[in-house]
Write a protein that holds these residues in place. Structure first.
Motif, mmCIF file in Angstrom:
data_model
loop_
_atom_site.group_PDB
_atom_site.id
_atom_site.type_symbol
_atom_site.label_atom_id
_atom_site.label_comp_id
_atom_site.label_asym_id
_atom_site.label_seq_id
_atom_site.Cartn_x
_atom_site.Cartn_y
_atom_site.Cartn_z
ATOM 1 N N ALA A 1 74.223 -17.853 -84.404
ATOM 2 C CA ALA A 1 74.763 -19.015 -83.707
ATOM 3 C C ALA A 1 74.066 -20.264 -84.226
ATOM 4 C CB ALA A 1 74.566 -18.882 -82.197
ATOM 5 N N GLN A 2 74.594 -21.428 -83.841
ATOM 6 C CA GLN A 2 73.977 -22.691 -84.237
ATOM 7 C C GLN A 2 74.215 -23.736 -83.169
ATOM 8 O OE1 GLN A 2 74.883 -23.961 -88.207
ATOM 9 N NE2 GLN A 2 73.309 -25.564 -88.178
ATOM 10 N N THR A 3 73.204 -24.607 -83.003
ATOM 11 C CA THR A 3 73.290 -25.697 -82.046
ATOM 12 C C THR A 3 72.627 -26.923 -82.660
ATOM 13 O OG1 THR A 3 72.828 -26.339 -79.757
ATOM 14 C CG2 THR A 3 71.132 -25.047 -80.892
ATOM 15 N N ASP A 4 72.389 -27.933 -81.832
ATOM 16 C CA ASP A 4 71.772 -29.165 -82.323
ATOM 17 C C ASP A 4 70.280 -29.158 -82.039
ATOM 18 O OD1 ASP A 4 74.292 -30.229 -83.065
ATOM 19 O OD2 ASP A 4 74.657 -30.829 -80.986
ATOM 20 N N GLY A 5 69.514 -29.757 -82.959
ATOM 21 C CA GLY A 5 68.086 -29.936 -82.733
ATOM 22 C C GLY A 5 67.243 -28.787 -83.250
ATOM 23 N N CYS A 6 65.970 -29.066 -83.378
ATOM 24 C CA CYS A 6 65.006 -28.041 -83.785
ATOM 25 C C CYS A 6 64.756 -27.089 -82.619
ATOM 26 C CB CYS A 6 63.694 -28.706 -84.202
ATOM 27 S SG CYS A 6 62.357 -27.547 -84.585
ATOM 28 N N LEU A 7 64.776 -25.792 -82.892
ATOM 29 C CA LEU A 7 64.485 -24.795 -81.861
ATOM 30 C C LEU A 7 62.978 -24.553 -81.859
ATOM 31 C CD1 LEU A 7 67.477 -22.356 -82.385
ATOM 32 C CD2 LEU A 7 67.296 -24.355 -80.876
ATOM 33 N N THR A 8 62.284 -25.268 -80.967
ATOM 34 C CA THR A 8 60.821 -25.239 -80.960
ATOM 35 C C THR A 8 60.265 -23.913 -80.481
ATOM 36 O OG1 THR A 8 60.801 -26.233 -78.759
ATOM 37 C CG2 THR A 8 60.666 -27.732 -80.647
ATOM 38 N N GLU A 9 61.020 -23.201 -79.648
ATOM 39 C CA GLU A 9 60.608 -21.859 -79.229
ATOM 40 C C GLU A 9 61.837 -21.110 -78.738
ATOM 41 O OE1 GLU A 9 56.719 -19.655 -77.495
ATOM 42 O OE2 GLU A 9 57.054 -21.732 -76.879
ATOM 43 N N ILE A 10 61.886 -19.807 -79.022
ATOM 44 C CA ILE A 10 62.950 -18.954 -78.508
ATOM 45 C C ILE A 10 62.312 -17.765 -77.807
ATOM 46 C CG2 ILE A 10 64.627 -19.660 -80.252
ATOM 47 C CD1 ILE A 10 64.107 -17.033 -81.703
ATOM 48 N N ARG A 11 63.074 -17.172 -76.876
ATOM 49 C CA ARG A 11 62.550 -16.033 -76.124
ATOM 50 C C ARG A 11 63.723 -15.138 -75.722
ATOM 51 N NH1 ARG A 11 57.691 -13.788 -75.332
ATOM 52 N NH2 ARG A 11 56.883 -15.912 -75.354
ATOM 53 N N PHE A 12 63.652 -13.867 -76.124
ATOM 54 C CA PHE A 12 64.636 -12.893 -75.661
ATOM 55 C C PHE A 12 64.124 -12.341 -74.339
ATOM 56 C CE2 PHE A 12 67.037 -8.949 -75.476
ATOM 57 C CZ PHE A 12 68.286 -9.363 -75.914
ATOM 58 N N TRP A 13 64.866 -12.633 -73.265
ATOM 59 C CA TRP A 13 64.377 -12.347 -71.913
ATOM 60 C C TRP A 13 65.536 -11.861 -71.054
ATOM 61 C CZ3 TRP A 13 65.282 -15.094 -67.186
ATOM 62 C CH2 TRP A 13 64.433 -14.731 -66.129
ATOM 63 N N GLN A 14 65.332 -10.728 -70.393
ATOM 64 C CA GLN A 14 66.320 -10.126 -69.505
ATOM 65 C C GLN A 14 67.687 -10.002 -70.165
ATOM 66 O OE1 GLN A 14 66.483 -11.782 -65.538
ATOM 67 N NE2 GLN A 14 64.398 -11.122 -65.051
ATOM 68 N N LEU B 1 66.980 -26.608 -87.883
ATOM 69 C CA LEU B 1 68.337 -27.151 -87.857
ATOM 70 C C LEU B 1 69.181 -26.542 -86.747
ATOM 71 C CD1 LEU B 1 69.181 -27.362 -91.673
ATOM 72 C CD2 LEU B 1 68.315 -29.148 -90.158
ATOM 73 N N GLY B 2 68.543 -25.813 -85.825
ATOM 74 C CA GLY B 2 69.273 -25.266 -84.691
ATOM 75 C C GLY B 2 69.974 -23.955 -84.953
ATOM 76 N N GLU B 3 69.668 -23.298 -86.072
ATOM 77 C CA GLU B 3 70.290 -22.010 -86.371
ATOM 78 C C GLU B 3 69.522 -20.885 -85.681
ATOM 79 O OE1 GLU B 3 71.432 -22.690 -91.018
ATOM 80 O OE2 GLU B 3 69.319 -22.834 -90.394
ATOM 81 N N VAL B 4 70.249 -19.867 -85.239
ATOM 82 C CA VAL B 4 69.648 -18.640 -84.723
ATOM 83 C C VAL B 4 70.108 -17.490 -85.602
ATOM 84 C CG1 VAL B 4 69.634 -16.976 -82.836
ATOM 85 C CG2 VAL B 4 69.402 -19.396 -82.354
ATOM 86 N N LEU B 5 69.136 -16.731 -86.120
ATOM 87 C CA LEU B 5 69.413 -15.567 -86.938
ATOM 88 C C LEU B 5 68.869 -14.334 -86.235
ATOM 89 C CD1 LEU B 5 68.655 -18.134 -88.931
ATOM 90 C CD2 LEU B 5 69.082 -16.453 -90.703
ATOM 91 N N CYS B 6 69.530 -13.199 -86.453
ATOM 92 C CA CYS B 6 69.126 -11.969 -85.789
ATOM 93 C C CYS B 6 69.369 -10.792 -86.721
ATOM 94 C CB CYS B 6 69.920 -11.789 -84.497
ATOM 95 S SG CYS B 6 69.516 -10.279 -83.581
ATOM 96 N N GLY B 7 68.516 -9.756 -86.624
ATOM 97 C CA GLY B 7 68.695 -8.566 -87.428
ATOM 98 C C GLY B 7 67.535 -7.612 -87.267
#
Length: 306
Positions: free
Chosen positions: A216-229, A201-207
């Motif tokens: 945070a939240q956006t639109d669409g399925c987040l098919t992949e995420i990457r913490f970079w630089q 659902l486009g949500e980002v969770l962190c901990g």
């Protein structure tokens, strides 16, 4: 982009890509009749090396995931329970080994060539297996159905999946991480002691290792995420490539339709019609579908070749 085969007009698209740059990477490519699903076409593993694109294996193989070791060794999965492994980095010397599994495979992740994991579903139950460089062995199953994995060591893995599943492996057992959602969690990125996850659902969770909070939240399925630089990037099914700025996402206009993210020093991004890279998050360059179409021109669209 389309091309005319012997008897049918064909469409081409890229799937996930893995590797350090657009001049040295592997990508899954799909070729299928125009207007049809990729499932009724054929799939290919393509190697890009020295500015040349070479098809390694393909045909009627339901290829869904690829992982490339730091050594250059390649692991490719089929949904129906197969892993194809190639330790050669020279496409002219590609020698594949294939392994069959008693479960449907949803994904693959590794740390080294002798530390690779696959996961999926077996008899309506979750399943995970590990490769130690010599053989595959089943691991204890997690507490839910897995979709994605990331981690920093063999005893520091995080697996995410359906119904808000976030669980970490300490080398002996899975321990559930508390999250404020039961939504399908589709992607994960581990950065030091921080765990980042993205949902359908486009949500980002962190901990940390015990619980995650909505960031945070956006639109669409987040098919992949990457913490970079120092920044979180996300591939959204609706908005393409996104960069998290505080609690808001900024759309990266240079890349549309992003599907997968990979890389350490540089970031490799695949989209249906292009594979691009960036070294600074500002400038992007890569290749379109023309090389894929040209590479498959000598190969009839007959399906089933390997």
């Amino acid at each position: 982009m389309t091309s005319v085969g012997a008897t049918v007009e064909l469409e081409f698209a890229y799937g996930p890509a893995r590797g350090p740059s657009t001049e040295d990477c592997h990508v899954i490519g799909y070729r299928y009749p125009v207007g049809a699903s990729t499932l009724v076409g054929d799939a290919w593993v393509l190697q890009i090396k020295d500015r040349k694109m070479v098809p390694l294996i393909g045909g009627l193989l339901n290829l869904n995931a690829v992982w490339r070791a730091p050594s250059g060794a390649l692991f490719v999965t089929e949904v129906e329970g197969k892993v194809h492994y190639n330790a050669e980095t020279d496409p002219a010397r590609a020698a594949w080994r294939s392994f069959e599994f008693p479960f449907l495979i949803a994904g693959i992740f590794g740390l080294r060539e002798d530390c690779v994991f696959v996961w999926g579903v077996r008899d309506a139950q979750p399943a995970v297996a590990r490769w130690d460089g010599k053989a595959w062995a089943l691991m204890p199953p997690p507490q839910g159905f897995p979709l994605a994995m990331d981690g920093t060591a063999a005893d520091a893995l995080v697996l995410v999946g359906h119904d808000g599943l976030v669980t970490r492996w300490d080398g002996q057992r899975w321990t559930r991480v508390e999250v404020p959602t039961t939504t399908r969690i589709s992607s994960v990125s581990v950065a030091g002691s921080q765990i980042w996850v993205g949902t359908a659902l486009g949500e980002v969770l962190c901990g940390g290792v015990s619980n995650l909070e909505l960031k945070a939240q956006t639109d669409g399925c987040l098919t992949e995420i990457r913490f970079w630089q120092g920044h979180l990037y996300a591939a959204s099914s609706l908005r393409g490539l996104l960069q998290l700025d505080g609690v808001e996402f900024r759309q990266v206009d240079e890349v549309s339709g992003a599907r997968s993210l990979d890389g350490t020093e540089s970031m490799l991004i695949s989209a249906p019609h292009a594979v691009v890279m960036t070294e600074d998050g500002v400038h992007y360059e890569g290749f379109d579908l023309s090389g894929f179409i040209h590479a498959l021109e000598p190969i009839p669209f007959t399906r089933g070749s390997f």
